[in-house]
Design an enzyme around this catalytic site. Structure first.
Site, mmCIF file in Angstrom:
data_model
loop_
_atom_site.group_PDB
_atom_site.id
_atom_site.type_symbol
_atom_site.label_atom_id
_atom_site.label_comp_id
_atom_site.label_asym_id
_atom_site.label_seq_id
_atom_site.Cartn_x
_atom_site.Cartn_y
_atom_site.Cartn_z
ATOM 1 N N ASN A 111 29.531 -82.564 34.134
ATOM 2 C CA ASN A 111 30.410 -81.466 33.744
ATOM 3 C C ASN A 111 31.510 -81.979 32.811
ATOM 4 O OD1 ASN A 111 31.374 -82.736 36.218
ATOM 5 N ND2 ASN A 111 32.887 -81.111 36.407
ATOM 6 N N GLU A 169 35.078 -80.496 31.397
ATOM 7 C CA GLU A 169 36.079 -79.436 31.484
ATOM 8 C C GLU A 169 36.921 -79.348 30.215
ATOM 9 O OE1 GLU A 169 36.865 -79.408 36.290
ATOM 10 O OE2 GLU A 169 38.417 -80.188 34.990
ATOM 11 N N CYS A 172 29.134 -76.902 32.521
ATOM 12 C CA CYS A 172 28.610 -77.459 33.766
ATOM 13 C C CYS A 172 27.570 -78.544 33.492
ATOM 14 C CB CYS A 172 27.971 -76.350 34.593
ATOM 15 S SG CYS A 172 29.095 -75.036 35.059
ATOM 16 N N GLU A 188 24.639 -79.001 34.762
ATOM 17 C CA GLU A 188 23.263 -78.511 34.629
ATOM 18 C C GLU A 188 22.974 -78.079 33.189
ATOM 19 O OE1 GLU A 188 24.719 -77.230 38.810
ATOM 20 O OE2 GLU A 188 25.586 -77.543 36.826
ATOM 21 N N CYS A 231 26.313 -72.603 39.637
ATOM 22 C CA CYS A 231 26.969 -71.318 39.380
ATOM 23 C C CYS A 231 25.956 -70.325 38.802
ATOM 24 C CB CYS A 231 28.154 -71.517 38.427
ATOM 25 S SG CYS A 231 27.682 -71.858 36.713
ATOM 26 N N CYS A 286 24.605 -71.219 35.306
ATOM 27 C CA CYS A 286 23.637 -72.318 35.362
ATOM 28 C C CYS A 286 22.312 -71.858 35.950
ATOM 29 C CB CYS A 286 24.204 -73.495 36.145
ATOM 30 S SG CYS A 286 25.434 -74.409 35.204
#
Length: 132
Positions: free
Chosen positions: A74, A76, A85, A87, A120, A123
């Site tokens: 990830n 940010e 993210c 993924e 999430c 994702c």
């Protein structure tokens, strides 16, 4: 979870299949996504996530017929929705390398929390696009 056994009834670490993966593939996935988690950029949430894909058929970018592992972490941003993210980083990297739908065998995610977190919604949609 079911595992197959060798013809003599003994489990062989290279032939035990868990969800179609050998024990070695499963261990490699786990190791690589934990390594990816260490490279996460998450100064705001401190929530590290690593993801690794096992690709069954190499893309034209790879000359080997061996399995290919693609990882992501990830990333940010101070503007929260701009972060990405793990993924989606891993899947995007795989697509850029030439992998396409149907070539992904497994996806593993590592976090620092127990029990493990689910991907999430964005994702999950992204995974669905490429991993059917």
């Amino acid at each position: 979870m079911q595992a197959s056994t060798a013809s003599n009834g003994q489990h062989d670490s290279d032939t035990v299949f868990i969800h179609g993966l050998t024990r070695t593939e499963l261990e490699t996935l786990g190791t690589k996504c934990r390594e990816a988690k260490e490279r996460a950029y998450c100064p705001y949430s401190r929530f590290r996530v690593g993801c690794t894909l096992l690709v069954s058929s190499p893309s034209p970018a790879f000359s080997s017929s061996e399995a290919v592992y693609v990882s992501g972490a990830n990333v940010e941003n101070a503007s929260y929705p701009v972060g990405t993210c793990a993924e989606r980083v891993a899947l995007g990297t795989a697509v850029v390398q030439g992998h396409r739908q149907g070539s992904f065998r497994a996806l593993a995610v590592a976090t620092d929390v127990a029990p493990a977190s689910s991907p999430c919604g964005m994702c999950r949609q992204f995974i669905r696009e490429f991993c059917r």
